[in-house]
Design a protein around this motif. Structure first.
Motif, PDB file in Angstrom:
ATOM      1  N   LEU A 157      58.927  66.671 -75.497  1.00  0.00           N
ATOM      2  CA  LEU A 157      57.568  66.174 -75.646  1.00  0.00           C
ATOM      3  C   LEU A 157      56.668  67.195 -76.324  1.00  0.00           C
ATOM      4  O   LEU A 157      55.486  66.943 -76.535  1.00  0.00           O
ATOM      5  N   ARG A 158      57.221  68.347 -76.668  1.00  0.00           N
ATOM      6  CA  ARG A 158      56.426  69.373 -77.335  1.00  0.00           C
ATOM      7  C   ARG A 158      56.292  69.033 -78.816  1.00  0.00           C
ATOM      8  O   ARG A 158      57.202  68.491 -79.431  1.00  0.00           O
ATOM      9  N   ALA A 159      55.187  69.400 -79.391  1.00  0.00           N
ATOM     10  CA  ALA A 159      54.952  69.121 -80.804  1.00  0.00           C
ATOM     11  C   ALA A 159      55.802  70.004 -81.696  1.00  0.00           C
ATOM     12  O   ALA A 159      56.165  69.609 -82.804  1.00  0.00           O
ATOM     13  N   VAL A 160      56.113  71.202 -81.218  1.00  0.00           N
ATOM     14  CA  VAL A 160      56.886  72.164 -82.010  1.00  0.00           C
ATOM     15  C   VAL A 160      58.065  72.640 -81.172  1.00  0.00           C
ATOM     16  O   VAL A 160      57.877  73.125 -80.051  1.00  0.00           O
ATOM     17  N   VAL A 161      59.255  72.511 -81.699  1.00  0.00           N
ATOM     18  CA  VAL A 161      60.474  72.926 -81.006  1.00  0.00           C
ATOM     19  C   VAL A 161      61.271  73.792 -81.969  1.00  0.00           C
ATOM     20  O   VAL A 161      61.744  73.302 -82.993  1.00  0.00           O
ATOM     21  N   VAL A 162      61.422  75.073 -81.659  1.00  0.00           N
ATOM     22  CA  VAL A 162      62.107  75.978 -82.586  1.00  0.00           C
ATOM     23  C   VAL A 162      63.259  76.735 -81.946  1.00  0.00           C
ATOM     24  O   VAL A 162      64.024  77.390 -82.655  1.00  0.00           O
ATOM     25  N   GLY A 163      63.401  76.644 -80.640  1.00  0.00           N
ATOM     26  CA  GLY A 163      64.457  77.381 -79.982  1.00  0.00           C
ATOM     27  C   GLY A 163      65.775  76.627 -79.987  1.00  0.00           C
ATOM     28  O   GLY A 163      65.815  75.446 -79.641  1.00  0.00           O
ATOM     29  N   ALA A 164      66.833  77.309 -80.362  1.00  0.00           N
ATOM     30  CA  ALA A 164      68.142  76.659 -80.400  1.00  0.00           C
ATOM     31  C   ALA A 164      68.535  76.114 -79.033  1.00  0.00           C
ATOM     32  O   ALA A 164      69.208  75.080 -78.940  1.00  0.00           O
ATOM     33  N   GLU A 165      68.075  76.773 -77.979  1.00  0.00           N
ATOM     34  CA  GLU A 165      68.423  76.345 -76.620  1.00  0.00           C
ATOM     35  C   GLU A 165      67.790  75.013 -76.249  1.00  0.00           C
ATOM     36  O   GLU A 165      68.219  74.365 -75.289  1.00  0.00           O
ATOM     37  N   ASP A 166      66.805  74.572 -76.999  1.00  0.00           N
ATOM     38  CA  ASP A 166      66.138  73.299 -76.728  1.00  0.00           C
ATOM     39  C   ASP A 166      66.829  72.112 -77.398  1.00  0.00           C
ATOM     40  O   ASP A 166      66.485  70.965 -77.119  1.00  0.00           O
ATOM     41  N   PHE A 167      67.782  72.396 -78.274  1.00  0.00           N
ATOM     42  CA  PHE A 167      68.477  71.346 -79.007  1.00  0.00           C
ATOM     43  C   PHE A 167      69.829  71.087 -78.342  1.00  0.00           C
ATOM     44  O   PHE A 167      70.661  71.988 -78.238  1.00  0.00           O
ATOM     45  N   ILE A 203      57.180  62.712 -82.536  1.00  0.00           N
ATOM     46  CA  ILE A 203      55.808  62.337 -82.207  1.00  0.00           C
ATOM     47  C   ILE A 203      54.948  62.531 -83.444  1.00  0.00           C
ATOM     48  O   ILE A 203      54.527  63.641 -83.777  1.00  0.00           O
ATOM     49  N   GLY A 204      54.712  61.473 -84.187  1.00  0.00           N
ATOM     50  CA  GLY A 204      53.847  61.559 -85.355  1.00  0.00           C
ATOM     51  C   GLY A 204      54.504  62.143 -86.585  1.00  0.00           C
ATOM     52  O   GLY A 204      53.881  62.210 -87.652  1.00  0.00           O
ATOM     53  N   GLY A 205      55.741  62.580 -86.464  1.00  0.00           N
ATOM     54  CA  GLY A 205      56.452  63.104 -87.628  1.00  0.00           C
ATOM     55  C   GLY A 205      55.935  64.440 -88.129  1.00  0.00           C
ATOM     56  O   GLY A 205      56.145  64.796 -89.299  1.00  0.00           O
ATOM     57  N   SER A 206      55.273  65.208 -87.281  1.00  0.00           N
ATOM     58  CA  SER A 206      54.781  66.510 -87.720  1.00  0.00           C
ATOM     59  C   SER A 206      55.949  67.432 -88.038  1.00  0.00           C
ATOM     60  O   SER A 206      57.010  67.355 -87.433  1.00  0.00           O
ATOM     61  N   THR A 207      55.735  68.309 -89.010  1.00  0.00           N
ATOM     62  CA  THR A 207      56.785  69.222 -89.456  1.00  0.00           C
ATOM     63  C   THR A 207      56.388  70.673 -89.216  1.00  0.00           C
ATOM     64  O   THR A 207      55.194  71.003 -89.142  1.00  0.00           O
ATOM     65  N   SER A 250      64.997  57.773 -83.358  1.00  0.00           N
ATOM     66  CA  SER A 250      63.563  57.922 -83.618  1.00  0.00           C
ATOM     67  C   SER A 250      62.837  58.676 -82.513  1.00  0.00           C
ATOM     68  O   SER A 250      61.694  59.092 -82.698  1.00  0.00           O
ATOM     69  N   MET A 251      63.492  58.863 -81.352  1.00  0.00           N
ATOM     70  CA  MET A 251      62.867  59.548 -80.234  1.00  0.00           C
ATOM     71  C   MET A 251      63.318  60.997 -80.102  1.00  0.00           C
ATOM     72  O   MET A 251      63.038  61.654 -79.103  1.00  0.00           O
ATOM     73  N   TYR A 252      64.006  61.509 -81.122  1.00  0.00           N
ATOM     74  CA  TYR A 252      64.471  62.887 -81.115  1.00  0.00           C
ATOM     75  C   TYR A 252      63.673  63.729 -82.104  1.00  0.00           C
ATOM     76  O   TYR A 252      63.394  63.301 -83.225  1.00  0.00           O
ATOM     77  N   THR A 253      63.322  64.932 -81.669  1.00  0.00           N
ATOM     78  CA  THR A 253      62.876  65.938 -82.625  1.00  0.00           C
ATOM     79  C   THR A 253      64.119  66.479 -83.322  1.00  0.00           C
ATOM     80  O   THR A 253      65.098  66.835 -82.671  1.00  0.00           O
ATOM     81  N   MET A 254      64.074  66.531 -84.643  1.00  0.00           N
ATOM     82  CA  MET A 254      65.219  66.982 -85.416  1.00  0.00           C
ATOM     83  C   MET A 254      64.937  68.339 -86.038  1.00  0.00           C
ATOM     84  O   MET A 254      63.800  68.649 -86.423  1.00  0.00           O
TER      85      MET A 254
END
Length: 125
Positions: A102-112, A54-58, A30-34
């Motif tokens: 902790l960012r609301a938006v994560v789109v870079g493959a390097e961040d995963f 964080i809030g389940g934003s997509t 639950s603490m991971y951005t997917m």
């Protein structure tokens, strides 16, 4: 880190739908951005969709916005990608990924930091 296993890929005609699932191990899902990424033959891996812890934003790539929907079930440690109105250009191997951010938006493959093995999606014309 979490371990991720995708399922739900297959062959579908253009205009059809598929639902991908990604099951995660670990007690802190639950603490991971997917996120979902895809890679077509001869092309680089690209971001498709993400859902914040964080809030389940997509957030979505422009190419799939309005057609794909990402969701998560924290009680089942699972993230989903509902794909509607599929096009031949959606054909790719689809990967599930997890990021601690902790960012609301994560789109870079390097961040995963955690990745699944991938599932093939083929859309015929």
């Amino acid at each position: 880190q979490v371990q991720l296993v995708e399922s739900g890929g297959g062959l579908v005609q253009a205009g059809g739908s598929l639902r991908l699932s990604c099951a995660a191990s670990g007690r802190t899902f639950s603490m991971y951005t997917m996120g979902w990424f895809r890679q077509a033959p001869g092309k680089e891996r690209e971001f498709v969709a993400g859902i914040s812890w964080i809030g389940g934003s997509t957030f979505y790539a422009d190419s799939v916005k309005g057609r794909f929907t990402i969701s998560r079930d924290n009680a089942k440690n699972t993230v989903f990608l509902q794909m509607d109105s599929l096009k031949p250009e959606d054909t790719a191997v689809y990967y599930c990924a997890a990021a601690r951010s902790l960012r609301a938006v994560v789109v870079g493959a390097e961040d995963f930091g955690s990745w699944g093995q991938g599932t093939q999606v083929t859309v015929s014309s």
